[in-house]
Write a protein that holds these residues in place. Structure first.
Motif, short mmCIF file in Angstrom:
data_model
loop_
_atom_site.label_atom_id
_atom_site.label_comp_id
_atom_site.label_asym_id
_atom_site.label_seq_id
_atom_site.Cartn_x
_atom_site.Cartn_y
_atom_site.Cartn_z
N ARG A 153 7.93 -43.90 29.59
CA ARG A 153 6.61 -44.46 29.86
C ARG A 153 5.55 -43.36 29.75
O ARG A 153 5.81 -42.18 30.02
N LYS A 154 4.35 -43.76 29.36
CA LYS A 154 3.27 -42.79 29.23
C LYS A 154 2.90 -42.16 30.56
O LYS A 154 2.42 -41.01 30.60
N ASP A 155 3.10 -42.88 31.65
CA ASP A 155 2.75 -42.35 32.96
C ASP A 155 3.92 -41.64 33.63
O ASP A 155 3.87 -41.28 34.79
N SER A 156 4.99 -41.42 32.86
CA SER A 156 6.17 -40.75 33.40
C SER A 156 6.16 -39.26 33.07
O SER A 156 5.78 -38.87 31.96
N CYS A 230 3.11 -49.20 26.33
CA CYS A 230 3.54 -48.63 27.61
C CYS A 230 4.09 -47.23 27.49
O CYS A 230 4.04 -46.46 28.47
N CYS A 231 4.57 -46.89 26.29
CA CYS A 231 5.50 -45.76 26.23
C CYS A 231 5.17 -44.78 25.11
O CYS A 231 4.28 -45.03 24.30
#
Length: 289
Positions: A153-156, A230-231
Motif C-alpha cells: 500500500r502507498k501508506d505502508s 491503493c498501492c
C-alpha cells in the motif's frame, strides 16, 4: 507456460495502444525503488560483436505468433493483430530492411509449424527454459525478462531492503515467487494464497503488508481500476533466471543460424536506436522495472 491474463485486459490495452544475469543473490535496481518514471530494461551486451547482415542473405521473414497473449500479441476491437511482439517484429524488419509477414496460430501448433516450414521464426512469449529437452531450436538473446516485484500500500512503510525483514508477505502457493521469498528473505513470513487476485485484495485491504509476484500482472493491476490507486511497487526489481526463467526469445529452426544472428543484430539495434523504448512504453505504461 505463458502467463495468464484476464480477458478485460485486452480492452484496456486496446485503449492504451489506439541486462540482467542470474547470480547467487537477487539483482536489484535501487534507483527504481522510489522513482516514478518508467525504467526501460537493457538486455544487450554493448561489447558483443554483431555484424549487420546483407538483406539479400536473409530474404523475407515469416513470423509465427498467437493472438491471445496480451500485451504481447492480441487482437484489438477491429480484429487487427497488435501487441508488443507485433510492433517489435515491425521494428526488426525495418532495421534489417527485409519484408516480413506475421501469422497468428494456436500456441500448441507453433512448434510444428516452424519445423515444417510454415514459418521462419516464432515470437510468442516463449522462454529459453521452455524449449523441450532434446529440441535443437535456436533462440535469440532474450528481448524481455519479467522480474519479481513486491507490491505494498502507498501508506505502508514496507521496505524489502530493510535488514532482517520481519514482515508477512503474500505469495501464490507453489510458485517460483514463493520459493524466491523463502530463499532470499528468510526472516519474512510468507502467507500462501491460492490466487493472485485474492492476495492483491488482501494487500489493498491492508490485511497483509505486501505481496511478491510476477511484475507483469502486478503492473497492470496497479494501473487498473481494481487497485483504486491503493498501492505501489516496493523495492526491486528482482531478476534470477533460476526462479523466473531466462527471458522471452525469438526461436528459429536449428539450420537457420544466419537468421538467428540477423535477429540478434536487429534486436540490439532496435534498442540502441530508441525504438525498443518507444514500444516498451506503449505496452507497459507502469513499467516492470
Amino acid at each position: 507456460m505463458r502467463l495468464p491474463f484476464p480477458a478485460a485486459l485486452v480492452a484496456i490495452l486496446a485503449l492504451l495502444c489506439a541486462p540482467a544475469v542470474a547470480q547467487d543473490t537477487p539483482v536489484q535496481d535501487p534507483a527504481t525503488a522510489a522513482a516514478a518514471e518508467v525504467v526501460v530494461p537493457n538486455f544487450w551486451d554493448p561489447r558483443a560483436r554483431l555484424e549487420r547482415p546483407a538483406p539479400a542473405t536473409i530474404g523475407p521473414i515469416r513470423f509465427l505468433t498467437t493472438d491471445d497473449f496480451p500485451p504481447f500479441n492480441f487482437r484489438d476491437r477491429r480484429g487487427v493483430l497488435i501487441g508488443f511482439n507485433v510492433d517489435l517484429v515491425r521494428a526488426i524488419c525495418e532495421e534489417l530492411k527485409v519484408g516480413c509477414a506475421i501469422q497468428s496460430r494456436p500456441f500448441d501448433t507453433l512448434h510444428a509449424a516452424l519445423l515444417d516450414g510454415t514459418g521462419d521464426a516464432v515470437i510468442a512469449g516463449l522462454r529459453v527454459d521452455e524449449i523441450p529437452d532434446g529440441d535443437d531450436l535456436l533462440p535469440t538473446n532474450p528481448y524481455l525478462k519479467i522480474p519479481g516485484r513486491f507490491v505494498a500500500r502507498k501508506d505502508s512503510p514496507f521496505d524489502p531492503a530493510a535488514r532482517n525483514l520481519d514482515s508477512f508477505v503474500g505469495t501464490v502457493c507453489g510458485t517460483a515467487h514463493e520459493a524466491f521469498v523463502q530463499r532470499f528473505f528468510p526472516s519474512a513470513k510468507p502467507v500462501c494464497y491460492l490466487s493472485l487476485a485474492t492476495a492483491l485484495e488482501e494487500v489493498k485491504a491492508g490485511s497483509i503488508p505486501a505481496i511478491f509476484a510476477d511484475a507483469l500482472g502486478l503492473s497492470f493491476w496497479l494501473h487498473g481500476v481494481e487497485s483504486e490507486d491503493c498501492c505501489r511497487f516496493a523495492g526491486g526489481p528482482y531478476l534470477d533466471d533460476r526462479y523466473f526463467g531466462e527471458g522471452f526469445t525469438i526461436v528459429v529452426r536449428p539450420d537457420d543460424r544466419k537468421l538467428r544472428a540477423a535477429l540478434d543484430y536487429a534486436l540490439r539495434e532496435v534498442h540502441r536506436s530508441g525504438r525498443y523504448e518507444e514500444i516498451y512504453l506503449r505496452y507497459f505504461p507502469v513499467g516492470l522495472f
